[in-house]
Structure formats: structure tokens, C-alpha cells
Design a protein around this motif. Structure first.
Motif, PDB file in Angstrom:
ATOM      1  N   LEU A 245      67.068  27.427 -26.623  1.00 56.65           N
ATOM      2  CA  LEU A 245      66.918  27.099 -28.038  1.00 56.65           C
ATOM      3  C   LEU A 245      68.213  27.329 -28.794  1.00 56.65           C
ATOM      4  O   LEU A 245      68.637  26.501 -29.613  1.00 56.65           O
ATOM      5  N   ALA A 267      59.417  21.755 -30.606  1.00 54.71           N
ATOM      6  CA  ALA A 267      59.905  22.680 -29.591  1.00 54.71           C
ATOM      7  C   ALA A 267      59.208  24.040 -29.713  1.00 54.71           C
ATOM      8  O   ALA A 267      58.843  24.667 -28.715  1.00 54.71           O
ATOM      9  N   SER A 284      60.713  17.251 -23.008  1.00 56.41           N
ATOM     10  CA  SER A 284      61.829  17.011 -23.901  1.00 56.41           C
ATOM     11  C   SER A 284      63.072  17.603 -23.292  1.00 56.41           C
ATOM     12  O   SER A 284      63.054  18.151 -22.214  1.00 56.41           O
ATOM     13  N   LEU A 286      64.353  20.174 -24.165  1.00 59.73           N
ATOM     14  CA  LEU A 286      64.206  21.626 -24.096  1.00 59.73           C
ATOM     15  C   LEU A 286      63.501  22.060 -22.829  1.00 59.73           C
ATOM     16  O   LEU A 286      63.904  23.008 -22.178  1.00 59.73           O
TER      17      LEU A 286
END
Length: 800
Positions: A245, A267, A284, A286
Motif C-alpha cells: 500500500l 483496496a 488488482s 495491489l
């Protein structure tokens, strides 16, 4: 019009009653005020004279603040009024009593989940403002505030934008934004968009996790250079699982960051799902396995290494306590849960064997390190944790790691790693209590049992027959794995009608229920009592448990009722039932002394009702705000209230909270004021100096030869029951009608009620009385409509 004096200057804002200064910074001063037109508490922000002196800023501020005031989002502070009076620009906005992120950081880093929730809420606020074309430009911990319910809101949109667009102000040296939180493009002076705010949000996120900003230097220019050229900061090993992150938030290239606040929210939602054991179907950047497995494996290894290191230190210093143990266990659990989610997602990369090999190598190294440490310290749970993780990785490499993650609400162990151990074991077993893994039966014929988890392992049936003594080929009934033994579980509760549930099996509990050996999650509950949740182990015999529940309200417990209109009711403290000698034979109007029994526990306000408490009621009901005699409001006891005013207050509070509030009876008041002490004063002797606020004999700093005022509540020490200011400060209304002296036959705590009662009792003395008149037995009567500057009240909440 109100005049507020601060230092040598006076502030006048028409239409507002200013109560007190809340905060002061370089750009503005914030006051708590009441907006007279609607009777609403607001935070009144008055711009600094440095900004107000520039007419370009004033014009721009009015225009931008009016537009920003139209932003409507639950996570953006609401603006009620924008104006200019003489040379002052001001904004009236929602009052946020929960403080700011900056204030919370003064106590240390936030818990990771709390930080994630704050980031998500602010990201949604930014997404709303960016969609309207507004970039904040100065996002920092001081501008993230909290409502009373804990939700985060973003403030200072109009100020940041107005400063940014005022050319004269920026040319004269006004820095737009705070260097520690500026994006690289903002530091360069280039054109910016909403992604600059998301960079600043990432800096705040890093600071909430670590307690420090990522780039530090003595000068603003040096900090800006680090934002432009420095590497993305690495989180400590304890928080390394959140590094993906941070990498997205703090990317130097805006195209590589989160592109909008909604992306951040998505997220965060995926992250919460992973931590809750509910893998997301979305893939994604992430959580894509092609980029996430290596970084997550590295985070896992760092986390386990750090945990091993700290446990080794803990073993050397066994006598010391480590308050971070529970948080460390949660971090380990978060890491493994997220690891399990990624392992379950279909691999998108070209070399699945490489990621699997790196994962296996990381876990093997961590297992070796833990094995060396556990040989000395006997950390059995650590071994089970890594053994479970190794089996999870083995399942992944063999294509069998597809069982859902199961995390019980209450872990059966209190060891810091127990939650992780349980989560991983649940993931391996798919949440069941038996496993199909073939295990040889024990010598006594019973199915074997995992010594650490209480999970029964059912032996696989042997297809071959076993010869018995008669020479026939038959399976021995005593060795049949399909009929495991069961034992009776009985739970005896106090009170007897408490409800018993077994949370980890489907059948309902019945006394003597037959269960297989294993661990069972019991919940015992009853209204009015504190719920008990615990794990019990059923081994090789019947088990009978005796569990006693504690009442929800115990002596000394503090209670505050939430108000649906916003805010909280007064703080209450529970007083247990008991008996005492009420009154005094030395005073005719307080005699005779007689025994009184309080048969039921009750809660009484720890302080006298304050102006903050009463003003909230007055504004909500349109009642008249009582005068404070020029002594100040806030946390000072409310004055100039009649007995009838006090009755209206408790009726409103009861309606708002759905609790039964009322004035205290004389018996309840004196019992609580004495604090369990038989003497007239709860401190034991007649010396009141430094113990209360009274006219003579107290040496009070709030009394002088020419001036007598109230003291803020809680200024003096509390009595043994935890009550403040039961002697002096303000006298207090109670429920009873007043008559001189007592009826000896009245031995209970019910109030004295008389038809056409015009006088009610007042207890405790006040700051205008001598010390001899502030004892617990002192009383007098006043008319119901009396409104005096030394008269207030405190209240009682009835308990079930």
C-alpha cells in the motif's frame, strides 16, 4: 454580539456566542461557539491577521469557501456559515470533539486496522471533492478530525485552495502545503491534481503506522528534495505486510499511484476482507499474485524474524512485561491471513514454481530459526504456527490450498501466537473438527488427538481384515474409527437461568449433551450480566463446569449514554447497595440520625451537571441558556437552574437515551456523598483546606475577599466512591420535598413526596458557604423556582 478577549486584542463576531478558544495555529484560531440563529454548537475558525491583511486573499477566500461549503459528504466537515466582519474572515463549521489524528499520534502509532479505517474514510472524502474539481493541497494529521462516534472527517478545504490560488500570498513567501506531506510534483511547483492529495494521504498512513513521517530533515528544502529523489520508505518489519500500500501511495510518478480515492477505498475493502478471512474475487495491482506473492513472502519472513528476535529478548528478560504482545500476535495473524488469500487466488505469473520455491525457502528459514529458539524457551505455539504454515505452503505447491479460511471469534489459547495458530489450523482443516488424514489409532483403541489443538483425527479404515482368536477374518469392533467415544458435558451456571451455547458446533446445548473429545467454544449469557466466552476441553471422561456470571453494573463502573442527536450524556458511576447512618443529631434540621438501607445499586453522575451538558439540552429543546455569571461555561457546573429546570433536563435525557434518569433522592445523595465514611466529611476530619471550594475554611483559589466563583468540576480530589465536589462548589437539588428533620421510621431510600410541595431539598453546601455547611449531612429547603448562582444539580440513572 460577543466580545472575546485574547491577550491584548478583542474579537467581535455578530450572531455568535463564543464559549472558549479550542485551538490556535499559524493560519487561524478556532473557538467553540453557539450560532444564535439556530442555537447550534459550532467550531468558529477565524483566519490569521497575516492572511486577512491581503485583500486578494480575502476575496479569494470568500469565493472558494462558499464553493467548498457546497461539498456534502459524511467524511468532509460540514460548513454552516462563511463571512467577513470588519477585517476578519471566518468559517462556522461542525464542532469535532474527537480531536485530530495529530493529537492521537502524540500518544504513539495507531493500531493498523484503525489506520486503515481512517485512510478509507478520508479517501472517500477526497474522491468526492476531486470529482467536484477540488484538490485539498494541505492534507496532514492536523486536518483529519474525529466525530464523537469515531468517524474521520477532512477539514480546511477552502483555506488550502484559497491560499493556493492567491498569487500575491504565494509570492510573498506563503508556502502552500506542509513540506513533510507534499507530493514530489507539489514540491517542484508543477501542476497538480487529486493524486497529489493521495500521496499526502500515504504519508499520513505511514505516520499512523510508525509514529514518524517518512522523510525528515532540518530544512523545508531538504525535505522537499527527499520527496523528489529519496527512495520510497520501508515500513518496520512489524508492519511490512502493508508495504504494498505504501509503495502505491508514495510512488514518485503519479501514474503509478492510486488514481483516485475510490481505488484506495476498493483496496482497503479487499484488505479488510483478507484480514477477516473473506478472500476477494477482485484482482488488482495491489493483490495480483504475480506482483504480490514475493513481497508478501518477504513481509512474512521479516515479520517472523522480528517476532523471533523479540521473543528471544523476552526469554532473556522474562521478568519484564511487554504490552505489545497482543499487537504482535495480531500482526502475525494479519500476515498469514493475507498470505493465505493470495495463495488461493489463481496464479497469473509465468513462473509459479519460482514464487512457490521462494515461499517454501522463506518458511524453511523461518522454521529453522524458530526451532533453535524454541529449543531453549519451549515456545510450543511458535512451532505449531510454523508447522501449520509449512503444511499450508505444501498444499499450495501440490494444488490443494483451496480450503476456506476459518478464524474462530475467540482463540482457545492466551499465547500471543494462538490466534495465528488457530487461523492456520482452521485453514488447513477447512473449519472442520476432524481430518481425513490417516493416523494410526492409539494403543487403547481410541482415535488419536492433536495434543495442541484438541482436533480429533479419525483413523482411516483398514481394508484388510484382522484375524481374531477364533480364526475368522473380522474387524475388531473396539478399533472401529467410525464410532468415536462420546462424553457428557454439563454446565452449571449462576444464575441458574443463564443461556448456554456451544458456538463451534451445530447441535444446541442440552444438559449432559454427548460430545466427542475436543475443544468447545462456550458462551454463557443472561440479560443484566456480563457475557462469558471461553474454550473448554473434553478429554476422556464426562465434564461438569460451574460458571458464575458477574452483573453488568459493578461498583465503580463508569457509564456514559450516547445521545442520538450527537454527543454523550454525563459520566455516571455505579454505587453498590448498602446501609449507612443518615443525618446528624447535632443539627436540628438533619436529625434524628437513623439507619437507612439502599436495597438496589444505582449510578450517579461523577460531577455536577456542567454547562456543556445542560447547553446541549437547552439547544436541542429551545430552552433558555442559563447565565454563567461571567465565570465561564464549558466544564463549570451549571448554575441559575431551578428544580423544575432540572426535572426537564432529566426527562429529556431519559427520552434521548431510553434510560431512566432522575434526580437523586436525599438518601441516595448522602450515601454517595459520604463515600462509605461515617464522619460528616468524606476526608474524615473537619479540615477542608485544599479539599473543596467554599467561602471560609477551604483556602480555595476560587474565593477571595471580593470575588467568589465556581470551580471547574473535578478540580478537587474525588471521594472514595469516585464522586467529585459533593462538598461545596454548588449546592445540589435532590428529588425530595423538604421538611425540617427526618421521620425516624423512614429507613429506605425512597424520596419524601408531599402534596402541593413548594420546597425541595438542597444538599452539599456551596462555594458561598463556610466549611461547616458543606458536610454530607447539611441540608436546606428552597422554592422550586429558585435560580441562584451557587445552585446546580447532579443526577441518578436507575439500573436494571
Amino acid at each position: 454580539m460577543e466580545v472575546v478577549t485574547s491577550g491584548s486584542s478583542s474579537l467581535q463576531i455578530p450572531g455568535y456566542r463564543i464559549l472558549k478558544k479550542i485551538n490556535q495555529g499559524g493560519m487561524s484560531t478556532v473557538y467553540l461557539a453557539i450560532q444564535r440563529s439556530v442555537g447550534r454548537q459550532v467550531a468558529l475558525k477565524v483566519m490569521s491577521p497575516v492572511l486577512n491583511a491581503d485583500p486578494v486573499f480575502s476575496e479569494r477566500f470568500q469565493r472558494e469557501a462558499n464553493i467548498v461549503g457546497q461539498l456534502s459528504h459524511p467524511n468532509i466537515v460540514g460548513i454552516h456559515d462563511i463571512g467577513r466582519y470588519r477585517s476578519l474572515n471566518y468559517i462556522a463549521m461542525d464542532f469535532m470533539p474527537g480531536g485530530s489524528v495529530s493529537e492521537r499520534l502524540e500518544k504513539g502509532p495507531l493500531a493498523p486496522l484503525e489506520a486503515l479505517h481512517v485512510v478509507r474514510q478520508i479517501a472517500m472524502a477526497l474522491d468526492h471533492s476531486h470529482s467536484k474539481g477540488y484538490v485539498h493541497r494541505d492534507l496532514k494529521p492536523e486536518n483529519i478530525l474525529f466525530r464523537e462516534d469515531g468517524s474521520a472527517v477532512l477539514s480546511d478545504f477552502g483555506v488550502a485552495r484559497a491560499v493556493a490560488r492567491t498569487t500575491r500570498m504565494t509570492n510573498s513567501g506563503m508556502v502552500v502545503g506542509t513540506p513533510h506531506y507534499m507530493s514530489p510534483e507539489q514540491a517542484r511547483g508543477a501542476a497538480i491534481d487529486g493524486r497529489a492529495d493521495l500521496y499526502s494521504l500515504g504519508v499520513v498512513f505511514y505516520e499512523m503506522l510508525t509514529g514518524a513521517v517518512p522523510y525528515q530533515a532540518e530544512e523545508a528544502v531538504a525535505i522537499a528534495i527527499k520527496h523528489l529523489t529519496g527512495p520510497i520508505p520501508r515500513l518496520p518489519s512489524r508492519s511490512a505486510v502493508y508495504q504494498p500500500l505504501i509503495d502505491r501511495f508514495l510512488a514518485k510518478d503519479p501514474d503509478k499511484r492510486f488514481q483516485r480515492g475510490l481505488d484506495v477505498s476498493d483496496a482497503m475493502d479487499q484488505w479488510f476482507s483478507a484480514l477477516a478471512g473473506k478472500p476477494s474475487n477482485q484482482v488488482s495491482q495491489l493483490n495480483n499474485a504475480s506482483v504480490g506473492i514475493y513481497s508478501l513472502a518477504r513481509a512474512l519472513l521479516l515479520t517472523l524474524y522480528s517476532s523471533a528476535k523479540e521473543r528471544f529478548v523476552f526469554a532473556l528478560k522474562r521478568g519484564r512485561t511487554h504490552p505489545e504482545q497482543p499487537q504482535r500476535a495480531q500482526t502475525e495473524r494479519d500476515t498469514l491471513v493475507r498470505l493465505h488469500q493470495l495463495l488461493r487466488e489463481p496464479a497469473k505469473h509465468k513462473r509459479p514454481w519460482l514464487a512457490g520455491g521462494l515461499m517454501l525457502l522463506s518458511l524453511f528459514l523461518a522454521w529453522s530459526l524458530f526451532s533453535l529458539i524454541s529449543a531453549k524457551a519451549q515456545w510450543r505455539s511458535g512451532i505449531l504456527l510454523l508447522d501449520s504454515a509449512s503444511r499450508l505452503t505444501a498444499g499450495f505447491l501440490s494444488g490443494q490450498a483451496d480450503s476456506p479460511l476459518h478464524t474462530p471469534d475467540t482463540a482457545p489459547d492466551k499465547h500471543p501466537a494462538a490466534g495465528v495458530q488457530t487461523a492456520v489450523l482452521g485453514a488447513i482443516s477447512g473449519g472442520n473438527h476432524t481430518t481425513a488424514e490417516p493416523v494410526a489409532p492409539a494403543e487403547d483403541g481410541r482415535p488419536p488427538q492433536d495434543p495442541g489443538s484438541g482436533i480429533v483425527k479419525t483413523a482411516a479404515p483398514n481394508p484388510e481384515k484382522v484375524n481374531n482368536d477364533s480364526g475368522t477374518n473380522q474387524a475388531r469392533p473396539s478399533e472401529s474409527p467410525e464410532t468415536p467415544p462420546t462424553y457428557a458435558l454439563n454446565v452449571k451456571t449462576s444464575p441458574q437461568d443463564a443461556r448456554v451455547r456451544i458456538m463451534n458446533i451445530a447441535p444446541r446445548y442440552q444438559p449432559g449433551i454427548k460430545l466427542e473429545p475436543g475443544k468447545y467454544d462456550l458462551e454463557i449469557s443472561r440479560p443484566g450480566f456480563t457475557k462469558v466466552r471461553r474454550w473448554v476441553t473434553l478429554k476422556d471422561s464426562d465434564l461438569t463446569l460451574s460458571l458464575a456470571l458477574e452483573r453488568t453494573y459493578f461498583a465503580g463502573k463508569k457509564i456514559r449514554s450516547k445521545l442520538p442527536s450527537g454527543g454523550w450524556g454525563p459520566q455516571m458511576i455505579v454505587i453498590e447497595a448498602g446501609g449507612f447512618t443518615m443525618g446528624s443529631n447535632r443539627r436540628s434540621f438533619s436529625s434524628p440520625a437513623h439507619k437507612v438501607v439502599i436495597t438496589r445499586a444505582f449510578a450517579i453522575s461523577t460531577h455536577e451537571i456542567t454547562f456543556d451538558d445542560y447547553d446541549r439540552f437547552a439547544l436541542a429543546t429551545g430552552s433558555t441558556l442559563p447565565d454563567d455569571a461571567g465565570w465561564g461555561r464549558g466544564d463549570r457546573p451549571v448554575i441559575h437552574v431551578s428544580w423544575e429546570d432540572a426535572q426537564r433536563y432529566v426527562q429529556w435525557l431519559s427520552t434521548e437515551t431510553r434510560q431512566r434518569y432522575r434526580l437523586a433522592t436525599e438518601a441516595e445523595w448522602e450515601y454517595a456523598a459520604r463515600g462509605g465514611v461515617a464522619e460528616p466529611f468524606w476526608w474524615g476530619d473537619d479540615d477542608a483546606r485544599g479539599k473543596a471550594n467554599c467561602r471560609r475554611g477551604c483556602n480555595s483559589e476560587f474565593n477571595s475577599l471580593f470575588r467568589v466563583t465556581t470551580a471547574p468540576v473535578g478540580h478537587y480530589r474525588a471521594n472514595p466512591f469516585g464522586l467529585y465536589d459533593t462538598a461545596g462548589n454548588v449546592a445540589e437539588w435532590v428529588q425530595d420535598c423538604y421538611q425540617p428533620g427526618y421521620d425516624r421510621s423512614r429507613t429506605d431510600a425512597t424520596p419524601l413526596l408531599i402534596a402541593n410541595c413548594k420546597l425541595h431539598s438542597v444538599r452539599g453546601g456551596s462555594m458561598r458557604d463556610a466549611s461547616s455547611k458543606i458536610s454530607a449531612d447539611y441540608r436546606k429547603g428552597l422554592g422550586d423556582d429558585s435560580r441562584l448562582r451557587d445552585l446546580g444539580f447532579r443526577i441518578v440513572m436507575e439500573l436494571e
